[in-house]
Design an enzyme around this catalytic site. Structure first.
Site, PDB file in Angstrom:
ATOM      1  N   LYS A 155     -11.709 -12.457 -23.044  1.00 16.78           N
ATOM      2  CA  LYS A 155     -12.351 -12.196 -24.349  1.00 16.78           C
ATOM      3  C   LYS A 155     -12.763 -10.736 -24.498  1.00 16.78           C
ATOM      4  CE  LYS A 155     -15.310 -15.350 -23.149  1.00 16.78           C
ATOM      5  NZ  LYS A 155     -14.683 -15.962 -21.971  1.00 16.78           N
ATOM      6  N   GLY A 156     -13.268 -10.147 -23.408  1.00 15.66           N
ATOM      7  CA  GLY A 156     -13.757  -8.766 -23.470  1.00 15.66           C
ATOM      8  C   GLY A 156     -12.672  -7.821 -23.936  1.00 15.66           C
TER       9      GLY A 156
ATOM     10  N   THR B 223     -23.181 -18.879 -10.819  1.00 12.81           N
ATOM     11  CA  THR B 223     -23.115 -17.453 -10.461  1.00 12.81           C
ATOM     12  C   THR B 223     -24.437 -16.994  -9.842  1.00 12.81           C
ATOM     13  OG1 THR B 223     -23.890 -16.791 -12.641  1.00 12.81           O
ATOM     14  CG2 THR B 223     -21.499 -16.958 -12.351  1.00 12.81           C
TER      15      THR B 223
ATOM     16  N   SER C 292      -1.283 -11.075 -25.114  1.00 17.05           N
ATOM     17  CA  SER C 292      -1.647  -9.982 -24.222  1.00 17.05           C
ATOM     18  C   SER C 292      -0.733 -10.022 -23.006  1.00 17.05           C
ATOM     19  CB  SER C 292      -3.109 -10.133 -23.809  1.00 17.05           C
ATOM     20  OG  SER C 292      -3.412  -9.206 -22.805  1.00 17.05           O
TER      21      SER C 292
ATOM     22  N   ARG D 240     -15.530 -14.273  -6.601  1.00 18.88           N
ATOM     23  CA  ARG D 240     -14.964 -15.511  -6.040  1.00 18.88           C
ATOM     24  C   ARG D 240     -13.525 -15.709  -6.513  1.00 18.88           C
ATOM     25  NH1 ARG D 240     -19.117 -19.983  -7.944  1.00 18.88           N
ATOM     26  NH2 ARG D 240     -19.155 -18.628  -9.750  1.00 18.88           N
ATOM     27  N   LYS D 241     -12.714 -16.344  -5.652  1.00 22.09           N
ATOM     28  CA  LYS D 241     -11.335 -16.642  -6.037  1.00 22.09           C
ATOM     29  C   LYS D 241     -11.338 -17.760  -7.083  1.00 22.09           C
ATOM     30  CE  LYS D 241      -6.850 -17.480  -4.056  1.00 22.09           C
ATOM     31  NZ  LYS D 241      -6.081 -17.783  -2.877  1.00 22.09           N
TER      32      LYS D 241
ATOM     33  N   ASN E 223     -24.191 -13.875 -16.243  1.00 23.74           N
ATOM     34  CA  ASN E 223     -23.165 -14.693 -15.574  1.00 23.74           C
ATOM     35  C   ASN E 223     -21.785 -14.286 -16.090  1.00 23.74           C
ATOM     36  OD1 ASN E 223     -23.932 -15.750 -18.076  1.00 23.74           O
ATOM     37  ND2 ASN E 223     -23.713 -17.892 -17.484  1.00 23.74           N
TER      38      ASN E 223
ATOM     39  N   HIS F 159     -17.222  -9.301 -18.637  1.00 23.65           N
ATOM     40  CA  HIS F 159     -16.151  -9.005 -19.591  1.00 23.65           C
ATOM     41  C   HIS F 159     -15.472  -7.694 -19.185  1.00 23.65           C
ATOM     42  CE1 HIS F 159     -17.964 -11.852 -22.834  1.00 23.65           C
ATOM     43  NE2 HIS F 159     -17.526 -12.460 -21.756  1.00 23.65           N
ATOM     44  N   THR F 160     -14.187  -7.808 -18.855  1.00 29.69           N
ATOM     45  CA  THR F 160     -13.457  -6.658 -18.293  1.00 29.69           C
ATOM     46  C   THR F 160     -12.644  -5.959 -19.377  1.00 29.69           C
ATOM     47  OG1 THR F 160     -13.294  -7.905 -16.248  1.00 29.69           O
ATOM     48  CG2 THR F 160     -11.860  -5.984 -16.450  1.00 29.69           C
TER      49      THR F 160
HETATM   50  P1  IMP Z   1     -24.034 -20.409 -14.269  1.00 32.32           P
HETATM   51  O1  IMP Z   1     -23.873 -20.282 -15.735  1.00 32.32           O
HETATM   52  O2  IMP Z   1     -24.057 -19.072 -13.582  1.00 32.32           O
HETATM   53  O3  IMP Z   1     -25.159 -21.273 -13.853  1.00 32.32           O
HETATM   54  O4  IMP Z   1     -22.719 -21.134 -13.716  1.00 32.32           O
HETATM   55  C1  IMP Z   1     -22.383 -22.460 -14.111  1.00 32.32           C
HETATM   56  C2  IMP Z   1     -20.870 -22.663 -14.050  1.00 32.32           C
HETATM   57  O5  IMP Z   1     -20.244 -21.850 -15.029  1.00 32.32           O
HETATM   58  C3  IMP Z   1     -20.236 -22.268 -12.723  1.00 32.32           C
HETATM   59  O6  IMP Z   1     -19.116 -23.101 -12.481  1.00 32.32           O
HETATM   60  C4  IMP Z   1     -19.766 -20.848 -12.953  1.00 32.32           C
HETATM   61  O7  IMP Z   1     -18.695 -20.490 -12.115  1.00 32.32           O
HETATM   62  C5  IMP Z   1     -19.329 -20.945 -14.415  1.00 32.32           C
HETATM   63  N1  IMP Z   1     -19.438 -19.675 -15.119  1.00 32.32           N
HETATM   64  C6  IMP Z   1     -20.566 -19.078 -15.575  1.00 32.32           C
HETATM   65  N2  IMP Z   1     -20.271 -17.930 -16.196  1.00 32.32           N
HETATM   66  C7  IMP Z   1     -18.951 -17.795 -16.146  1.00 32.32           C
HETATM   67  C8  IMP Z   1     -18.033 -16.824 -16.652  1.00 32.32           C
HETATM   68  O8  IMP Z   1     -18.402 -15.841 -17.314  1.00 32.32           O
HETATM   69  N3  IMP Z   1     -16.714 -17.051 -16.396  1.00 32.32           N
HETATM   70  C9  IMP Z   1     -16.275 -18.145 -15.739  1.00 32.32           C
HETATM   71  N4  IMP Z   1     -17.078 -19.084 -15.253  1.00 32.32           N
HETATM   72  C10 IMP Z   1     -18.399 -18.918 -15.461  1.00 32.32           C
END
Ligand code: IMP
Length: 425
Positions: free
Chosen positions: A16-17, A129, A413, A303-304, A38, A41-42
């Site tokens: 999205k970024g 995260t 893209s 993380r992978k 969390n 955006h790259t």
């Molecule tokens: P949290 O929002 O950090 O508590 O993460 C909850 C879940 O959402 C986990 O499975 C994270 O890996 C996923 N998650 C949170 N933010 C992102 C993001 O920006 N991209 C992809 N997964 C995300």
């Protein structure tokens, strides 16, 4: 009056970024409406890569204003680092970045609670995260949170201390203990608060609605993806905000009738980071290949990412919930070199039934994807800038997806750079 939305249709990390950055030239205001650091955006341009966590992706365009809406949660420590990372761009944050007084703050103890909660879940962990997102939204809906506007109030330190003391007591509830140095965390937190004052702290709902009345165009930038939505995602393996279109209304204070286009962003395949169901996941060399060629490592946590074939059942669900009007397909280049590619068109339940809806417990009760096999393409496509030059098999893949989803694909893209973007319709 125009507000367009950009949303992820999968489990986040759709790109999205990059697309917000590409589209910003057509808008006056870019506004984040939910989530927090969390997100990662790259953006890539002029040979440089940038990762934004809280700041909207329009920040590199001199004409656009950027708003962090009331629905976002902010960690001042991460926010300060983001601002510092942008130093070389000489961005005047006081004129270009506006922050809602009503956005909630992530306290150091929110992060500790997140860590303790995850650790105590063992194998059942969400894969958070660990940025304190869940505990912060819990305090928001529990009516205990602290908002950006509070930090200029005389009683704010008292409020802070009451809430953090409560959190420390709550930490004792968890069996899993975590190590921390509260003093160091709090010192860093309080020092970072000044960085919030570098931008304008405003009633962003008034700002956005007044701007719309003046004829300004707003692009609302979603974070995470629709399948991580707190209501419609794969609960409990979700994030704690509404990542879907309705979240833009509550997270910015805009009425539904102001929304025009809803751009749904998806990868030409699927990824997921963290735990939870993923019907088309590939635990084989094809999945490895997607991860390696797609450089599928989290931009926030490193993380992978888990990888799999495109899931049209899940995409259809996301399109419906969001009212998507136009699709944007990312990372089509990563599929180059597969002789055959596969698209999930329905699911088979454990008792052999074929279903076309995204089930309540997707994946958990032995849902199997039903695939349509399509020809792949061998050509290198990252330099293509004309839709007519795309390989025929990719054109067929696009047409197949559009027909299945009954929604047009507008942009494709073919790489991370701004320039690797083509308009196909
Ligand atoms: P949290 O929002 O950090 O508590 O993460 C909850 C879940 O959402 C986990 O499975 C994270 O890996 C996923 N998650 C949170 N933010 C992102 C993001 O920006 N991209 C992809 N997964 C995300």
């Amino acid at each position: 009056m125009i507000v367009d939305l950009i949303l992820g249709l999968q489990w986040g990390d759709e790109g999205k970024g990059k697309i917000v950055d590409v589209l910003t030239k057509s808008y006056d205001i870019i506004a984040r409406f939910q989530g927090g650091p969390n997100a990662g955006h790259t953006l890539k341009f002029d040979g440089n890569k940038h990762i934004l966590h809280t700041i909207p992706s329009g920040i590199f365009h001199s004409d656009a204003l950027n708003v962090i809406g009331n629905g976002v949660v902010i960690d001042p420590v991460i926010f300060k680092k983001e601002i510092e990372n942008l130093k070389s761009y000489n961005i005047d944050f006081s004129s270009k970045l506006l922050l809602s007084k009503k956005a909630h703050l992530i306290l150091p103890t929110h992060r500790l609670l997140d860590a303790a909660s995850e650790k105590s879940k063992g194998k059942g962990k969400i894969g958070s995260t660990l940025k304190g997102i869940g505990p912060t939204y819990m305090d928001k809906t529990g009516r205990n949170g602290i908002r950006v506007g509070d930090i200029s109030q005389p009683n704010w330190k008292e409020k802070y201390s009451t809430l953090s003391k409560k959190h420390l007591k709550m930490l004792n509830y968890f069996n899993s203990k975590i190590d921390f140095n509260l003093k160091a965390l709090e010192d860093e937190f309080f020092k970072s608060l000044n960085s919030l004052k570098l931008c304008q702290i405003v009633d962003s709902e008034y700002f956005i609605n007044d701007s719309l009345k003046k004829g300004k165009k707003v692009l609302a930038e979603g974070a995470q993806g629709s399948l991580l939505d707190i209501d419609f995602g794969t609960y409990p393996y979700v994030t704690s905000s509404n990542t879907t279109a309705a979240g833009a209304c509550t997270g910015l204070g805009i009425a539904p009738n102001k929304i025009n286009d809803v751009f749904g962003v998806f990868k030409a395949y699927v990824t997921r980071v963290g735990s939870g169901p993923f019907p088309t996941e590939l635990n084989n060399k094809d999945g490895e290949r997607l991860a390696n060629i797609g450089k599928e490592f989290g931009s926030t946590t490193g993380r992978k990412r888990r990888c799999g074939w495109i899931d049209l059942v899940a995409l259809k669900y996301a399109i419906e919930i969001n009212g998507v009007t136009k699709l944007i397909m990312m990372k089509a280049d990563v599929l180059s070199g597969f002789e055959k590619i596969y698209a999930c068109v329905s699911y088979k339940t454990s008792d052999g039934k074929i279903i076309n809806h995204f089930p309540y417990d997707s994946g958990i009760n032995g849902i199997e994807p039903v695939y349509k096999e399509l020809d792949g393409w061998m050509d290198e496509i990252t330099e293509i800038n004309n839709p007519n030059s795309l390989p025929i098999s990719l054109k067929n893949y696009i047409a197949f997806i559009e027909e299945a989803l009954e929604t047009p694909i507008k942009i494709i893209s073919l790489g991370p750079d701004r320039k690797q973007t083509i308009y196909v319709n």
